[in-house]
Design a protein around this motif. Sequence first.
Motif, PDB file in Angstrom:
ATOM      1  N   PRO A 154      28.634  17.988  40.015  1.00 55.64           N
ATOM      2  CA  PRO A 154      29.569  17.350  38.993  1.00 55.64           C
ATOM      3  C   PRO A 154      28.827  16.116  38.474  1.00 55.64           C
ATOM      4  O   PRO A 154      28.918  15.572  37.178  1.00 55.64           O
ATOM      5  CB  PRO A 154      30.879  16.999  39.806  1.00 55.64           C
ATOM      6  CG  PRO A 154      31.128  17.586  40.842  1.00 55.64           C
ATOM      7  CD  PRO A 154      29.561  17.949  41.287  1.00 55.64           C
ATOM      8  N   THR A 158      27.106  15.469  34.526  1.00 54.68           N
ATOM      9  CA  THR A 158      27.506  14.665  33.624  1.00 54.68           C
ATOM     10  C   THR A 158      26.564  13.339  33.445  1.00 54.68           C
ATOM     11  O   THR A 158      26.877  12.160  32.790  1.00 54.68           O
ATOM     12  CB  THR A 158      28.705  13.786  34.259  1.00 54.68           C
ATOM     13  OG1 THR A 158      28.538  13.594  35.660  1.00 54.68           O
ATOM     14  CG2 THR A 158      29.981  14.691  34.292  1.00 54.68           C
ATOM     15  N   TRP A 160      24.856  11.519  35.412  1.00 57.11           N
ATOM     16  CA  TRP A 160      24.512  10.411  36.687  1.00 57.11           C
ATOM     17  C   TRP A 160      23.224  10.639  37.196  1.00 57.11           C
ATOM     18  O   TRP A 160      22.609  11.601  37.370  1.00 57.11           O
ATOM     19  CB  TRP A 160      25.687  10.817  37.797  1.00 57.11           C
ATOM     20  CG  TRP A 160      25.709   9.677  38.851  1.00 57.11           C
ATOM     21  CD1 TRP A 160      26.376   8.664  38.935  1.00 57.11           C
ATOM     22  CD2 TRP A 160      25.156   9.885  40.109  1.00 57.11           C
ATOM     23  NE1 TRP A 160      26.294   7.956  40.232  1.00 57.11           N
ATOM     24  CE2 TRP A 160      25.479   8.931  40.801  1.00 57.11           C
ATOM     25  CE3 TRP A 160      24.209  10.874  40.738  1.00 57.11           C
ATOM     26  CZ2 TRP A 160      24.879   8.399  42.321  1.00 57.11           C
ATOM     27  CZ3 TRP A 160      23.395  10.668  41.920  1.00 57.11           C
ATOM     28  CH2 TRP A 160      23.958   9.468  42.554  1.00 57.11           C
ATOM     29  N   LYS A 166      27.454   8.974  28.899  1.00 57.54           N
ATOM     30  CA  LYS A 166      27.939  10.521  29.034  1.00 57.54           C
ATOM     31  C   LYS A 166      28.530  10.373  30.326  1.00 57.54           C
ATOM     32  O   LYS A 166      29.642  11.116  30.350  1.00 57.54           O
ATOM     33  CB  LYS A 166      26.737  11.237  29.105  1.00 57.54           C
ATOM     34  CG  LYS A 166      26.906  12.817  29.347  1.00 57.54           C
ATOM     35  CD  LYS A 166      25.413  13.474  29.165  1.00 57.54           C
ATOM     36  CE  LYS A 166      25.502  14.852  29.530  1.00 57.54           C
ATOM     37  NZ  LYS A 166      24.297  15.623  29.922  1.00 57.54           N
ATOM     38  N   PHE A 167      28.280   9.746  31.370  1.00 62.69           N
ATOM     39  CA  PHE A 167      28.971   9.881  32.599  1.00 62.69           C
ATOM     40  C   PHE A 167      30.281   9.437  32.478  1.00 62.69           C
ATOM     41  O   PHE A 167      31.447   9.974  32.948  1.00 62.69           O
ATOM     42  CB  PHE A 167      28.103   9.125  33.470  1.00 62.69           C
ATOM     43  CG  PHE A 167      28.788   9.152  34.809  1.00 62.69           C
ATOM     44  CD1 PHE A 167      28.812  10.164  35.762  1.00 62.69           C
ATOM     45  CD2 PHE A 167      29.443   7.850  35.400  1.00 62.69           C
ATOM     46  CE1 PHE A 167      29.191  10.267  36.824  1.00 62.69           C
ATOM     47  CE2 PHE A 167      29.989   7.906  36.613  1.00 62.69           C
ATOM     48  CZ  PHE A 167      30.095   9.086  37.377  1.00 62.69           C
ATOM     49  N   LYS A 169      32.324   9.193  29.931  1.00 61.51           N
ATOM     50  CA  LYS A 169      32.908  10.112  29.211  1.00 61.51           C
ATOM     51  C   LYS A 169      33.360  11.332  29.823  1.00 61.51           C
ATOM     52  O   LYS A 169      34.539  11.849  29.813  1.00 61.51           O
ATOM     53  CB  LYS A 169      31.901  10.450  27.808  1.00 61.51           C
ATOM     54  CG  LYS A 169      33.104  11.036  26.725  1.00 61.51           C
ATOM     55  CD  LYS A 169      32.213  11.322  25.393  1.00 61.51           C
ATOM     56  CE  LYS A 169      32.943  12.150  24.807  1.00 61.51           C
ATOM     57  NZ  LYS A 169      31.862  13.264  23.962  1.00 61.51           N
ATOM     58  N   LEU A 170      32.501  11.934  30.748  1.00 65.31           N
ATOM     59  CA  LEU A 170      32.718  13.367  31.126  1.00 65.31           C
ATOM     60  C   LEU A 170      33.192  13.322  32.772  1.00 65.31           C
ATOM     61  O   LEU A 170      33.652  14.296  33.130  1.00 65.31           O
ATOM     62  CB  LEU A 170      31.354  14.019  31.161  1.00 65.31           C
ATOM     63  CG  LEU A 170      30.938  14.531  29.561  1.00 65.31           C
ATOM     64  CD1 LEU A 170      29.508  15.308  29.684  1.00 65.31           C
ATOM     65  CD2 LEU A 170      31.926  15.126  28.812  1.00 65.31           C
ATOM     66  N   TYR A 171      32.987  12.250  33.431  1.00 70.56           N
ATOM     67  CA  TYR A 171      33.165  12.524  34.800  1.00 70.56           C
ATOM     68  C   TYR A 171      34.605  11.590  35.021  1.00 70.56           C
ATOM     69  O   TYR A 171      35.033  10.440  34.417  1.00 70.56           O
ATOM     70  CB  TYR A 171      32.227  11.612  35.598  1.00 70.56           C
ATOM     71  CG  TYR A 171      32.480  11.769  36.940  1.00 70.56           C
ATOM     72  CD1 TYR A 171      31.947  12.713  37.952  1.00 70.56           C
ATOM     73  CD2 TYR A 171      33.251  10.546  37.609  1.00 70.56           C
ATOM     74  CE1 TYR A 171      31.877  12.781  39.312  1.00 70.56           C
ATOM     75  CE2 TYR A 171      33.344  10.850  39.051  1.00 70.56           C
ATOM     76  CZ  TYR A 171      33.024  12.000  39.874  1.00 70.56           C
ATOM     77  OH  TYR A 171      33.247  12.096  41.199  1.00 70.56           O
ATOM     78  N   VAL A 173      34.732  15.827  35.977  1.00 65.92           N
ATOM     79  CA  VAL A 173      34.887  16.912  35.140  1.00 65.92           C
ATOM     80  C   VAL A 173      36.245  17.577  35.231  1.00 65.92           C
ATOM     81  O   VAL A 173      37.030  17.450  36.111  1.00 65.92           O
ATOM     82  CB  VAL A 173      33.717  17.865  35.543  1.00 65.92           C
ATOM     83  CG1 VAL A 173      32.322  17.083  35.476  1.00 65.92           C
ATOM     84  CG2 VAL A 173      33.937  18.420  36.913  1.00 65.92           C
ATOM     85  N   CYS A 194      30.718  13.087  46.111  1.00 71.19           N
ATOM     86  CA  CYS A 194      31.163  12.389  44.634  1.00 71.19           C
ATOM     87  C   CYS A 194      31.856  11.076  44.837  1.00 71.19           C
ATOM     88  O   CYS A 194      31.759  10.181  44.104  1.00 71.19           O
ATOM     89  CB  CYS A 194      31.539  13.216  43.722  1.00 71.19           C
ATOM     90  SG  CYS A 194      30.516  14.772  43.203  1.00 71.19           S
TER      91      CYS A 194
END
Length: 576
Positions: A154, A158, A160, A166-167, A169-171, A173, A194
């Motif tokens: 994950p 994303t 990381w 981006k991270f 926004k997406l994490y 997931v 994580c």
Amino acid sequence: EAREAIISDLEKQGYLVKREKIVHQVAVHDKCGTPIEFVPTLQWFIKVRQFKEDIIGAAMSMKWIPDYMLQRLIDWAESLDWDWVISRQRIWGTPIPFWYCEKCHYIIAPREEELPLDPTEREPPVKECPSCGSRRISPARDVCDCWVDSSITPLVITGWPNEREKFEKLYPVSIRPQGYEIIRTWAFYTIFRCLMLTGKPPFKEIVINGMVLGDDGRKMSKSYGNVVEPDEVVEKYGGDSLRQWVSTGALGKDVPFSWKEVKHGHKFLRKLWNIARFVKQNTSDYDGSEYDVSELKPIDRWILYHLDQLIESTTNDFERYEFPQIMRRIWSFTWNKLADDYLEIVKHRIYDPKSIEEKRKTQFVLLKVLRDLVKLVAPITPFIAEEIYQEIDGRKESVHIEEWPERIGSWLEEGAEVSVLIIRGIRRYKGEKGIPLNRKLKEVEIFVNDQRLLGEIRRNLEDIEGATRSEILIREGVPEIDVVVKELEPDISKIGPEFKEKTKDVIEQMRKIKSEIGEEKLYKSLLNSGIIELKLESGETVNVSERHLKIRIERRVGDKEIVEVGDPRVKVLVKP
Ligand SMILES: [Zn+2]
Ligand SMILES: [Zn+2]
């Protein structure tokens, strides 16, 4: 080797008292049968046990589908006796990026910005052990357990740790799909790592699938000879057929493989393809006119209503990960309502339209239904969906970036539903009698015992006539039905076991009463009282009822046959 050395030492020094063979259990390698011996060695561990409450807390914050799978992770976390052994003695793998002091096992880490690195290819950052001062510093020569890598998927997807935006926004997931056999590993270590690295659980939902079993219901295994390779299935029937079968299995449950179901899926693809070809051929002159549902014919609203229902149930099922029913509903809609009913009903409007507007409206509905249907099947049968989409729509680069279909807001009129039943009944009647579907029937009369329903059915008269290629007389009321008894005989297989030695007598009396009052009257009295009273030779009276008899009757109205349509208010009379 050690045992032999010990024995020879004992022998040399004269301490050996006795030698004998004993029988005891030893673990063996299941593939080759060689006894397994435990060799204690130094390994690398990551501390896990002290974080188990955090891991359980993170797992509980996610939605588990099916929900009972969460318990498997909790049970695993609660039962941990060891920390996580991350070292493996393999030639190839991700290096463990540490050095250690050979004397006191103090671990020396690289600086974060030096990562990733292979410690066997670098000088250690210190010359002597910061703890004991020893100069014997060694690199870790083991490699990482594969879950060390896969437990940060994950994070990897994303961006990381470098792509911050981006991270963010997406994490976390949205979803983790995986099998139940790796809850203890992939799910567990992913949540752990994580959480440790980001302070947040890695996903919002976790969807757990079961295993595919052999078609005999046992685990697929070479020794059972029940292994089916996915490639073989794809080769024979295509990925879309295999995917349809997979989608019908319940999440978390093991499913036996079934060639029959795969073939069924393949049949559906052909059906869908034929429908698409029909629609394409018959909409080539469509001018793009759009219509409001209220401007369409009742049977158009009927198919659009059922499409609305399908869109709603498919959307809900996808959102709740309840996959097994999705294709079943789509199959039923496509095969029965769309192909067998709607397409057959509207052919006359396309081939022999009363007006250009009638044709346009039908084309509008045909395209609307097919385009939405293609989007609904796209997640499960992506290949044929794309193929058809490009043929009949293609407004976007791919069906897979299209908007999900929304309900058009149609409604169901009883008259339309019943009209479809009538058409279905007449077409089935023709099929059963071996009459070509496009042949005109001499007479068709519809009696409707409900004034409002009659009015609604009347509005579909053109479609009923067009679809049955026959002229229809429609009227209110109930026809006078004649019951013709074709057979009314004692059923020996039922009478014998029940009446035993009286059987012969019972049959004889049945024959007598039939010849005295006639089959018709006998049947009517049976209908009225539910029994036939028989006086036996012995003077005893016995009752026989419907279950003791073989009865075959035919209902007719004059010279017309009655076609059952499944609605008690409607009688369809046909003269072929
Ligand atoms: Zn072995
Ligand atoms: Zn040391």
